[in-house]
Design an enzyme around this catalytic site. Structure first.
Site, PDB file in Angstrom:
ATOM      1  N   CYS A 113      54.435  36.359  30.803  1.00 30.21           N
ATOM      2  CA  CYS A 113      54.494  36.628  32.108  1.00 30.21           C
ATOM      3  C   CYS A 113      55.364  35.980  32.667  1.00 30.21           C
ATOM      4  O   CYS A 113      56.936  36.164  33.718  1.00 30.21           O
ATOM      5  CB  CYS A 113      54.064  36.809  32.636  1.00 30.21           C
ATOM      6  SG  CYS A 113      52.362  38.176  32.508  1.00 30.21           S
ATOM      7  N   HIS A 254      57.286  37.551  39.713  1.00 32.46           N
ATOM      8  CA  HIS A 254      56.782  38.223  38.217  1.00 32.46           C
ATOM      9  C   HIS A 254      55.830  39.236  39.337  1.00 32.46           C
ATOM     10  O   HIS A 254      55.403  38.924  40.003  1.00 32.46           O
ATOM     11  CB  HIS A 254      56.321  37.666  37.715  1.00 32.46           C
ATOM     12  CG  HIS A 254      54.951  38.367  36.938  1.00 32.46           C
ATOM     13  ND1 HIS A 254      55.065  39.595  36.045  1.00 32.46           N
ATOM     14  CD2 HIS A 254      53.954  37.970  36.304  1.00 32.46           C
ATOM     15  CE1 HIS A 254      54.225  39.577  35.621  1.00 32.46           C
ATOM     16  NE2 HIS A 254      53.624  38.800  35.343  1.00 32.46           N
ATOM     17  N   ASN A 284      52.876  45.685  36.181  1.00 35.83           N
ATOM     18  CA  ASN A 284      52.740  44.581  34.990  1.00 35.83           C
ATOM     19  C   ASN A 284      53.635  44.699  33.863  1.00 35.83           C
ATOM     20  O   ASN A 284      52.752  45.416  32.826  1.00 35.83           O
ATOM     21  CB  ASN A 284      51.685  43.708  34.854  1.00 35.83           C
ATOM     22  CG  ASN A 284      52.546  42.292  33.780  1.00 35.83           C
ATOM     23  OD1 ASN A 284      52.819  42.220  33.801  1.00 35.83           O
ATOM     24  ND2 ASN A 284      51.277  40.879  34.258  1.00 35.83           N
TER      25      ASN A 284
HETATM   26  O1  UT7 Z   1      50.246  38.448  34.825  1.00 41.77           O
HETATM   27  C1  UT7 Z   1      50.173  37.488  33.879  1.00 41.77           C
HETATM   28  C2  UT7 Z   1      48.949  36.713  34.734  1.00 41.77           C
HETATM   29  N1  UT7 Z   1      48.274  37.772  35.738  1.00 41.77           N
HETATM   30  C3  UT7 Z   1      47.280  37.619  36.849  1.00 41.77           C
HETATM   31  O2  UT7 Z   1      48.356  37.360  37.302  1.00 41.77           O
HETATM   32  C4  UT7 Z   1      46.580  38.954  36.336  1.00 41.77           C
HETATM   33  C5  UT7 Z   1      45.091  38.519  37.675  1.00 41.77           C
HETATM   34  N2  UT7 Z   1      43.851  39.306  37.587  1.00 41.77           N
HETATM   35  C6  UT7 Z   1      43.905  40.138  38.315  1.00 41.77           C
HETATM   36  O3  UT7 Z   1      45.028  40.879  39.325  1.00 41.77           O
HETATM   37  C7  UT7 Z   1      42.684  40.326  39.155  1.00 41.77           C
HETATM   38  O4  UT7 Z   1      41.203  39.825  38.756  1.00 41.77           O
HETATM   39  C8  UT7 Z   1      42.576  42.045  38.370  1.00 41.77           C
HETATM   40  C9  UT7 Z   1      43.525  43.421  38.764  1.00 41.77           C
HETATM   41  C10 UT7 Z   1      42.439  42.123  36.718  1.00 41.77           C
HETATM   42  C11 UT7 Z   1      40.547  42.418  38.541  1.00 41.77           C
HETATM   43  O5  UT7 Z   1      40.335  42.347  40.090  1.00 41.77           O
HETATM   44  P1  UT7 Z   1      39.300  41.589  40.971  1.00 41.77           P
HETATM   45  O6  UT7 Z   1      39.527  41.939  42.123  1.00 41.77           O
HETATM   46  O7  UT7 Z   1      39.708  40.635  40.369  1.00 41.77           O
HETATM   47  O8  UT7 Z   1      38.612  42.096  39.776  1.00 41.77           O
HETATM   48  P2  UT7 Z   1      36.759  42.037  39.185  1.00 41.77           P
HETATM   49  O9  UT7 Z   1      37.360  41.676  37.708  1.00 41.77           O
HETATM   50  O10 UT7 Z   1      36.690  40.840  39.750  1.00 41.77           O
HETATM   51  O11 UT7 Z   1      35.699  43.191  39.464  1.00 41.77           O
HETATM   52  C12 UT7 Z   1      35.519  43.610  40.275  1.00 41.77           C
HETATM   53  C13 UT7 Z   1      34.561  44.898  40.293  1.00 41.77           C
HETATM   54  C14 UT7 Z   1      33.720  44.359  39.016  1.00 41.77           C
HETATM   55  O12 UT7 Z   1      32.208  45.385  39.200  1.00 41.77           O
HETATM   56  P3  UT7 Z   1      31.540  44.734  39.993  1.00 41.77           P
HETATM   57  O13 UT7 Z   1      30.609  42.581  38.899  1.00 41.77           O
HETATM   58  O14 UT7 Z   1      31.272  43.367  41.224  1.00 41.77           O
HETATM   59  O15 UT7 Z   1      29.383  45.556  39.944  1.00 41.77           O
HETATM   60  C15 UT7 Z   1      34.353  45.714  37.886  1.00 41.77           C
HETATM   61  O16 UT7 Z   1      33.427  45.558  36.624  1.00 41.77           O
HETATM   62  O17 UT7 Z   1      35.314  46.208  39.753  1.00 41.77           O
HETATM   63  C16 UT7 Z   1      35.098  46.873  38.341  1.00 41.77           C
HETATM   64  N3  UT7 Z   1      36.057  46.892  37.880  1.00 41.77           N
HETATM   65  C17 UT7 Z   1      36.611  48.017  38.501  1.00 41.77           C
HETATM   66  N4  UT7 Z   1      36.119  49.018  38.971  1.00 41.77           N
HETATM   67  C18 UT7 Z   1      37.299  50.116  39.337  1.00 41.77           C
HETATM   68  C19 UT7 Z   1      37.509  46.251  37.269  1.00 41.77           C
HETATM   69  N5  UT7 Z   1      38.150  46.989  36.735  1.00 41.77           N
HETATM   70  C20 UT7 Z   1      37.803  47.969  37.452  1.00 41.77           C
HETATM   71  C21 UT7 Z   1      38.662  49.521  37.478  1.00 41.77           C
HETATM   72  N6  UT7 Z   1      38.030  50.762  38.400  1.00 41.77           N
HETATM   73  N7  UT7 Z   1      39.418  49.964  37.380  1.00 41.77           N
END
Ligand code: UT7
Length: 331
Positions: A113, A254, A284
Protein backbone atom coordinates in the site's frame (compact mmCIF):
# COMPACT_ATOMS: atom_id res chain seq x y z
CA UNK A 1 23.24 20.92 -11.28
CA UNK A 2 20.49 18.87 -9.58
CA UNK A 3 17.01 19.67 -10.79
CA UNK A 4 13.64 19.40 -9.13
CA UNK A 5 11.18 16.62 -10.05
CA UNK A 6 7.70 17.92 -10.68
CA UNK A 7 4.43 16.12 -11.47
CA UNK A 8 3.28 17.37 -14.88
CA UNK A 9 0.60 14.81 -15.82
CA UNK A 10 -1.97 12.42 -14.33
CA UNK A 11 -4.19 9.63 -15.64
CA UNK A 12 -6.23 6.72 -14.35
CA UNK A 13 -8.15 3.64 -15.38
CA UNK A 14 -10.84 1.75 -13.48
CA UNK A 15 -12.72 -1.29 -14.81
CA UNK A 16 -16.44 -0.94 -15.53
CA UNK A 17 -17.71 -3.80 -13.35
CA UNK A 18 -18.80 -2.85 -9.84
CA UNK A 19 -18.90 -5.06 -6.75
CA UNK A 20 -21.25 -3.33 -4.31
CA UNK A 21 -21.93 -3.93 -0.62
CA UNK A 22 -25.35 -5.23 -1.72
CA UNK A 23 -23.57 -7.82 -3.92
CA UNK A 24 -21.39 -8.87 -0.97
CA UNK A 25 -24.49 -9.25 1.24
CA UNK A 26 -25.66 -11.93 -1.19
CA UNK A 27 -22.28 -13.70 -1.18
CA UNK A 28 -21.57 -13.86 2.59
CA UNK A 29 -22.73 -13.05 6.09
CA UNK A 30 -22.22 -9.28 6.07
CA UNK A 31 -24.21 -6.06 5.84
CA UNK A 32 -23.90 -2.81 3.93
CA UNK A 33 -24.18 -1.03 7.29
CA UNK A 34 -21.22 -2.94 8.82
CA UNK A 35 -19.00 -2.30 5.81
CA UNK A 36 -19.89 1.41 5.55
CA UNK A 37 -19.42 2.19 9.23
CA UNK A 38 -16.23 0.11 9.72
CA UNK A 39 -14.49 1.08 6.46
CA UNK A 40 -16.31 3.83 4.52
CA UNK A 41 -16.55 1.59 1.44
CA UNK A 42 -19.74 1.28 -0.64
CA UNK A 43 -18.47 -0.30 -3.85
CA UNK A 44 -15.28 -1.43 -5.64
CA UNK A 45 -14.30 -2.16 -9.25
CA UNK A 46 -13.40 -5.62 -10.52
CA UNK A 47 -11.31 -6.42 -13.60
CA UNK A 48 -12.93 -9.62 -14.86
CA UNK A 49 -10.65 -10.23 -17.86
CA UNK A 50 -7.08 -9.02 -18.06
CA UNK A 51 -4.22 -8.30 -15.68
CA UNK A 52 -2.52 -5.53 -13.72
CA UNK A 53 -0.63 -4.42 -16.85
CA UNK A 54 -4.00 -3.62 -18.48
CA UNK A 55 -4.96 -1.37 -15.55
CA UNK A 56 -1.56 0.34 -15.72
CA UNK A 57 -1.55 0.67 -19.52
CA UNK A 58 -5.07 2.14 -19.38
CA UNK A 59 -3.91 4.72 -16.82
CA UNK A 60 -0.77 5.67 -18.77
CA UNK A 61 -2.70 5.95 -22.05
CA UNK A 62 -5.20 8.26 -20.31
CA UNK A 63 -2.28 10.41 -19.12
CA UNK A 64 -0.63 10.49 -22.56
CA UNK A 65 -3.91 11.46 -24.21
CA UNK A 66 -4.46 14.33 -21.76
CA UNK A 67 -0.85 15.50 -22.22
CA UNK A 68 -1.02 15.02 -26.02
CA UNK A 69 2.25 13.16 -25.64
CA UNK A 70 3.62 10.10 -27.46
CA UNK A 71 4.58 6.95 -25.54
CA UNK A 72 7.90 7.09 -27.39
CA UNK A 73 8.88 10.15 -25.34
CA UNK A 74 8.88 8.15 -22.07
CA UNK A 75 12.35 7.42 -20.63
CA UNK A 76 11.47 5.25 -17.63
CA UNK A 77 8.42 3.38 -16.27
CA UNK A 78 8.34 2.53 -12.55
CA UNK A 79 5.50 0.18 -11.62
CA UNK A 80 4.32 -0.11 -8.02
CA UNK A 81 2.33 -3.32 -7.58
CA UNK A 82 1.87 -6.42 -5.44
CA UNK A 83 -0.12 -8.15 -8.15
CA UNK A 84 2.37 -8.31 -11.05
CA UNK A 85 1.07 -10.08 -14.16
CA UNK A 86 3.60 -12.83 -13.35
CA UNK A 87 6.89 -13.24 -11.43
CA UNK A 88 8.84 -12.41 -14.56
CA UNK A 89 9.16 -10.68 -16.90
CA UNK A 90 8.49 -7.54 -14.88
CA UNK A 91 5.10 -5.92 -15.39
CA UNK A 92 7.03 -2.79 -16.47
CA UNK A 93 8.23 -4.73 -19.56
CA UNK A 94 4.70 -5.92 -20.35
CA UNK A 95 3.39 -2.35 -20.05
CA UNK A 96 6.25 -0.94 -22.16
CA UNK A 97 5.24 -3.27 -24.98
CA UNK A 98 1.48 -2.65 -24.55
CA UNK A 99 1.75 1.15 -24.75
CA UNK A 100 4.57 1.21 -27.33
CA UNK A 101 7.08 3.07 -25.15
CA UNK A 102 9.95 1.93 -27.37
CA UNK A 103 12.66 4.09 -25.78
CA UNK A 104 11.75 3.38 -22.15
CA UNK A 105 13.29 1.03 -19.61
CA UNK A 106 11.51 0.12 -16.41
CA UNK A 107 11.12 -2.03 -13.35
CA UNK A 108 8.60 -3.14 -10.74
CA UNK A 109 8.68 -2.04 -7.13
CA UNK A 110 7.01 -3.92 -4.29
CA UNK A 111 5.92 -1.93 -1.25
CA UNK A 112 2.24 -2.90 -1.06
CA UNK A 113 0.00 0.00 0.00
CA UNK A 114 3.03 2.32 0.25
CA UNK A 115 4.06 1.33 -3.29
CA UNK A 116 3.13 4.61 -4.94
CA UNK A 117 4.94 6.66 -2.26
CA UNK A 118 8.11 4.55 -2.63
CA UNK A 119 7.90 4.65 -6.46
CA UNK A 120 7.34 8.42 -6.54
CA UNK A 121 10.36 8.99 -4.31
CA UNK A 122 12.44 6.65 -6.52
CA UNK A 123 11.27 8.30 -9.76
CA UNK A 124 12.07 11.74 -8.37
CA UNK A 125 15.71 10.70 -7.85
CA UNK A 126 16.14 9.80 -11.53
CA UNK A 127 14.77 13.20 -12.52
CA UNK A 128 16.60 15.33 -9.97
CA UNK A 129 19.99 13.80 -10.86
CA UNK A 130 19.36 14.86 -14.44
CA UNK A 131 19.51 11.23 -15.65
CA UNK A 132 16.01 11.22 -17.22
CA UNK A 133 13.47 13.83 -18.30
CA UNK A 134 10.21 11.88 -18.62
CA UNK A 135 9.51 9.31 -15.90
CA UNK A 136 6.17 7.54 -15.52
CA UNK A 137 5.27 6.36 -12.01
CA UNK A 138 2.28 4.05 -12.11
CA UNK A 139 0.48 2.31 -9.25
CA UNK A 140 -1.71 -0.60 -10.35
CA UNK A 141 -3.20 -3.59 -8.60
CA UNK A 142 -5.67 -6.29 -9.51
CA UNK A 143 -6.43 -7.06 -5.87
CA UNK A 144 -9.35 -9.29 -6.87
CA UNK A 145 -6.76 -11.81 -8.14
CA UNK A 146 -5.41 -12.42 -4.60
CA UNK A 147 -8.59 -11.84 -2.58
CA UNK A 148 -10.35 -14.72 -0.81
CA UNK A 149 -14.05 -13.97 -1.21
CA UNK A 150 -14.86 -16.26 1.71
CA UNK A 151 -12.77 -14.13 4.13
CA UNK A 152 -15.44 -11.59 5.04
CA UNK A 153 -13.19 -9.40 7.20
CA UNK A 154 -10.81 -8.69 4.29
CA UNK A 155 -12.54 -9.26 0.95
CA UNK A 156 -14.83 -6.30 1.54
CA UNK A 157 -11.79 -3.97 1.49
CA UNK A 158 -10.16 -4.45 -1.88
CA UNK A 159 -10.71 -3.41 -5.51
CA UNK A 160 -8.88 -3.08 -8.84
CA UNK A 161 -7.48 0.10 -10.45
CA UNK A 162 -4.48 1.75 -12.05
CA UNK A 163 -3.30 5.37 -11.93
CA UNK A 164 -0.18 7.18 -13.10
CA UNK A 165 1.77 10.42 -12.90
CA UNK A 166 4.46 11.90 -15.14
CA UNK A 167 7.58 13.36 -13.52
CA UNK A 168 9.71 15.94 -15.33
CA UNK A 169 12.54 18.26 -14.27
CA UNK A 170 11.96 21.93 -13.45
CA UNK A 171 14.26 24.83 -12.67
CA UNK A 172 11.57 26.35 -10.43
CA UNK A 173 12.27 24.82 -7.04
CA UNK A 174 8.99 26.09 -5.58
CA UNK A 175 7.10 23.26 -7.30
CA UNK A 176 7.22 19.49 -7.36
CA UNK A 177 8.38 16.81 -4.93
CA UNK A 178 9.71 18.99 -2.10
CA UNK A 179 10.40 16.45 0.64
CA UNK A 180 9.71 12.89 1.76
CA UNK A 181 9.94 10.54 4.72
CA UNK A 182 9.87 6.76 4.14
CA UNK A 183 10.03 3.81 6.54
CA UNK A 184 10.14 -0.02 6.68
CA UNK A 185 9.64 -2.32 9.66
CA UNK A 186 9.99 -5.97 8.71
CA UNK A 187 8.65 -7.02 12.13
CA UNK A 188 5.20 -6.27 10.69
CA UNK A 189 5.49 -9.05 8.10
CA UNK A 190 3.40 -11.68 9.92
CA UNK A 191 0.31 -9.45 10.12
CA UNK A 192 -0.26 -8.68 6.43
CA UNK A 193 1.14 -10.87 3.68
CA UNK A 194 0.71 -13.43 0.92
CA UNK A 195 3.06 -16.29 1.72
CA UNK A 196 2.29 -18.80 -1.04
CA UNK A 197 3.91 -19.10 -4.44
CA UNK A 198 7.30 -17.50 -3.69
CA UNK A 199 10.66 -19.15 -3.02
CA UNK A 200 9.76 -19.73 0.63
CA UNK A 201 6.59 -21.68 -0.19
CA UNK A 202 6.66 -22.65 -3.88
CA UNK A 203 3.22 -23.57 -5.19
CA UNK A 204 2.00 -27.02 -4.24
CA UNK A 205 -1.45 -28.52 -3.81
CA UNK A 206 -0.97 -27.92 -0.10
CA UNK A 207 -0.23 -24.18 -0.48
CA UNK A 208 -3.36 -23.85 -2.56
CA UNK A 209 -5.47 -25.89 -0.10
CA UNK A 210 -4.21 -23.69 2.73
CA UNK A 211 -5.20 -20.56 0.76
CA UNK A 212 -1.65 -19.22 0.88
CA UNK A 213 -2.08 -17.49 -2.50
CA UNK A 214 -4.55 -15.05 -1.00
CA UNK A 215 -4.05 -11.93 1.12
CA UNK A 216 -3.71 -12.73 4.80
CA UNK A 217 -4.42 -9.85 7.17
CA UNK A 218 -4.84 -9.60 10.91
CA UNK A 219 -7.05 -6.53 10.46
CA UNK A 220 -7.15 -5.47 14.11
CA UNK A 221 -3.36 -5.64 14.51
CA UNK A 222 -2.74 -3.73 11.25
CA UNK A 223 -5.36 -1.14 12.09
CA UNK A 224 -3.68 -0.30 15.39
CA UNK A 225 -0.29 0.45 13.83
CA UNK A 226 -1.62 1.97 10.58
CA UNK A 227 -3.74 4.52 12.40
CA UNK A 228 -0.71 5.73 14.36
CA UNK A 229 1.90 5.28 11.60
CA UNK A 230 0.07 7.19 8.89
CA UNK A 231 -0.95 10.01 11.22
CA UNK A 232 2.57 10.33 12.66
CA UNK A 233 4.42 10.41 9.34
CA UNK A 234 1.95 12.93 7.88
CA UNK A 235 2.37 15.19 10.92
CA UNK A 236 6.15 14.70 10.87
CA UNK A 237 6.57 15.89 7.27
CA UNK A 238 4.49 19.00 8.03
CA UNK A 239 6.57 19.87 11.09
CA UNK A 240 9.87 19.18 9.27
CA UNK A 241 8.85 21.77 6.68
CA UNK A 242 7.48 24.31 9.19
CA UNK A 243 3.92 23.85 7.99
CA UNK A 244 0.69 23.68 9.97
CA UNK A 245 -2.68 22.31 8.92
CA UNK A 246 -3.53 25.80 7.64
CA UNK A 247 -0.72 25.63 5.05
CA UNK A 248 -1.78 22.24 3.67
CA UNK A 249 -4.39 22.36 0.89
CA UNK A 250 -4.84 18.60 0.47
CA UNK A 251 -4.11 15.44 2.39
CA UNK A 252 -3.91 12.69 -0.24
CA UNK A 253 -4.14 9.57 1.91
CA UNK A 254 -3.90 5.91 1.01
CA UNK A 255 -7.51 4.70 0.99
CA UNK A 256 -7.46 1.64 3.28
CA UNK A 257 -10.08 2.59 5.84
CA UNK A 258 -11.98 5.87 6.31
CA UNK A 259 -11.32 5.70 10.06
CA UNK A 260 -7.53 5.68 9.47
CA UNK A 261 -7.89 8.66 7.10
CA UNK A 262 -10.00 10.60 9.64
CA UNK A 263 -7.42 9.99 12.38
CA UNK A 264 -4.64 11.26 10.09
CA UNK A 265 -6.55 14.43 9.22
CA UNK A 266 -7.29 15.03 12.91
CA UNK A 267 -3.60 14.72 13.85
CA UNK A 268 -2.75 17.25 11.11
CA UNK A 269 -5.59 19.55 12.30
CA UNK A 270 -7.06 19.47 8.80
CA UNK A 271 -10.70 20.03 8.00
CA UNK A 272 -12.32 17.08 6.23
CA UNK A 273 -12.92 19.33 3.20
CA UNK A 274 -9.13 19.20 2.62
CA UNK A 275 -8.95 15.40 2.45
CA UNK A 276 -9.07 13.60 -0.90
CA UNK A 277 -11.46 10.69 -0.61
CA UNK A 278 -12.76 8.07 -3.03
CA UNK A 279 -12.66 4.95 -0.85
CA UNK A 280 -16.49 4.85 -1.01
CA UNK A 281 -16.35 4.15 -4.76
CA UNK A 282 -13.16 2.08 -5.15
CA UNK A 283 -12.16 0.56 -1.79
CA UNK A 284 -8.48 -0.19 -1.27
CA UNK A 285 -6.74 -0.48 -4.66
CA UNK A 286 -3.32 -0.78 -2.95
CA UNK A 287 -0.68 1.00 -5.11
CA UNK A 288 -3.31 2.89 -7.13
CA UNK A 289 -5.17 4.75 -4.35
CA UNK A 290 -3.06 7.94 -4.14
CA UNK A 291 -2.58 8.63 -7.89
CA UNK A 292 -6.26 7.73 -8.44
CA UNK A 293 -7.20 10.54 -6.03
CA UNK A 294 -4.78 12.95 -7.73
CA UNK A 295 -6.15 12.13 -11.18
CA UNK A 296 -9.82 12.43 -10.18
CA UNK A 297 -9.44 15.65 -8.17
CA UNK A 298 -7.35 17.17 -10.99
CA UNK A 299 -9.91 16.14 -13.62
CA UNK A 300 -12.78 17.74 -11.71
CA UNK A 301 -10.83 20.98 -11.21
CA UNK A 302 -10.37 20.79 -7.43
CA UNK A 303 -6.60 20.21 -7.54
CA UNK A 304 -4.92 23.46 -8.61
CA UNK A 305 -1.52 25.00 -9.28
CA UNK A 306 0.27 26.26 -6.17
CA UNK A 307 -1.52 23.97 -3.70
CA UNK A 308 0.44 22.13 -1.00
CA UNK A 309 -0.19 18.39 -0.82
CA UNK A 310 0.77 15.78 1.75
CA UNK A 311 0.62 12.28 0.25
CA UNK A 312 0.79 9.49 2.81
CA UNK A 313 0.37 5.73 3.11
CA UNK A 314 0.80 2.73 5.39
CA UNK A 315 0.92 -0.89 4.27
CA UNK A 316 2.37 -4.40 4.34
CA UNK A 317 5.98 -4.82 5.30
CA UNK A 318 5.30 -2.77 7.31
CA UNK A 319 6.03 0.11 4.96
CA UNK A 320 4.93 3.70 5.36
CA UNK A 321 5.78 7.22 4.31
CA UNK A 322 4.74 10.69 3.26
CA UNK A 323 5.66 13.03 0.41
CA UNK A 324 5.27 16.81 0.34
CA UNK A 325 4.33 18.11 -3.12
CA UNK A 326 3.57 21.58 -4.48
CA UNK A 327 1.19 21.13 -7.40
CA UNK A 328 2.50 22.78 -10.56
CA UNK A 329 -0.26 22.97 -13.19
CA UNK A 330 -3.94 23.65 -13.84
CA UNK A 331 -6.43 21.73 -15.94
O1 UT7 B 1 -3.93 -1.08 3.33
C1 UT7 B 1 -3.02 -1.76 4.10
C2 UT7 B 1 -3.28 -1.63 5.52
N1 UT7 B 1 -4.52 -2.24 5.89
C3 UT7 B 1 -5.34 -1.60 6.67
O2 UT7 B 1 -5.09 -0.47 7.02
C4 UT7 B 1 -6.57 -2.32 7.18
C5 UT7 B 1 -6.62 -2.24 8.66
N2 UT7 B 1 -7.74 -2.93 9.29
C6 UT7 B 1 -9.03 -2.55 9.13
O3 UT7 B 1 -9.34 -1.67 8.34
C7 UT7 B 1 -10.06 -3.19 10.00
O4 UT7 B 1 -9.43 -3.91 11.03
C8 UT7 B 1 -11.07 -4.13 9.26
C9 UT7 B 1 -11.99 -3.30 8.41
C10 UT7 B 1 -10.29 -5.15 8.43
C11 UT7 B 1 -11.93 -4.85 10.30
O5 UT7 B 1 -12.59 -3.91 11.13
P1 UT7 B 1 -12.58 -4.06 12.73
O6 UT7 B 1 -13.38 -2.94 13.26
O7 UT7 B 1 -11.14 -4.15 13.15
O8 UT7 B 1 -13.37 -5.39 12.95
P2 UT7 B 1 -12.88 -6.72 13.68
O9 UT7 B 1 -11.95 -7.49 12.80
O10 UT7 B 1 -12.44 -6.38 15.05
O11 UT7 B 1 -14.26 -7.49 13.77
C12 UT7 B 1 -15.32 -7.01 14.60
C13 UT7 B 1 -16.50 -7.94 14.44
C14 UT7 B 1 -16.13 -9.40 14.62
O12 UT7 B 1 -17.19 -10.03 15.29
P3 UT7 B 1 -17.09 -10.35 16.87
O13 UT7 B 1 -15.87 -11.21 17.02
O14 UT7 B 1 -16.96 -9.02 17.53
O15 UT7 B 1 -18.38 -11.07 17.16
C15 UT7 B 1 -16.06 -9.93 13.21
O16 UT7 B 1 -16.33 -11.29 13.12
O17 UT7 B 1 -17.05 -7.84 13.14
C16 UT7 B 1 -17.13 -9.12 12.52
N3 UT7 B 1 -16.89 -8.98 11.09
C17 UT7 B 1 -17.87 -8.71 10.22
N4 UT7 B 1 -19.20 -8.55 10.37
C18 UT7 B 1 -19.93 -8.27 9.27
C19 UT7 B 1 -15.71 -9.05 10.41
N5 UT7 B 1 -15.93 -8.83 9.11
C20 UT7 B 1 -17.26 -8.62 8.96
C21 UT7 B 1 -18.09 -8.35 7.85
N6 UT7 B 1 -19.40 -8.17 8.06
N7 UT7 B 1 -17.59 -8.22 6.59
Amino acid sequence: MPKHAVITGVGHYVPEEKLTNADLEKMMDTTDEWIRTRTGIIERRILRNGATSDLAAGAINDLLEKKKMSAEEIDLIIVATVTPDMFFPATACVIQEKIGAKKAWGFDLSAACSGFIFALVTGAQFVSTGAYRKVIVVGADKMSSITDYTDRANCILFGDAGAAVLLEPTEDEKYGVLDYIVHCDGAGGPFLNMTGGGSLNPPTHETVDRKMHYIYQDGKAVFKVAVVGMADVSYEIMKKNNLTGKDVDWLVPHQANKRIIDATAKRMELDSSKVMLNIDRYGNTTAATIPLCLSEYFSNGQLKKGQNLVLSAFGAGYTWGAVLVKWAFDR
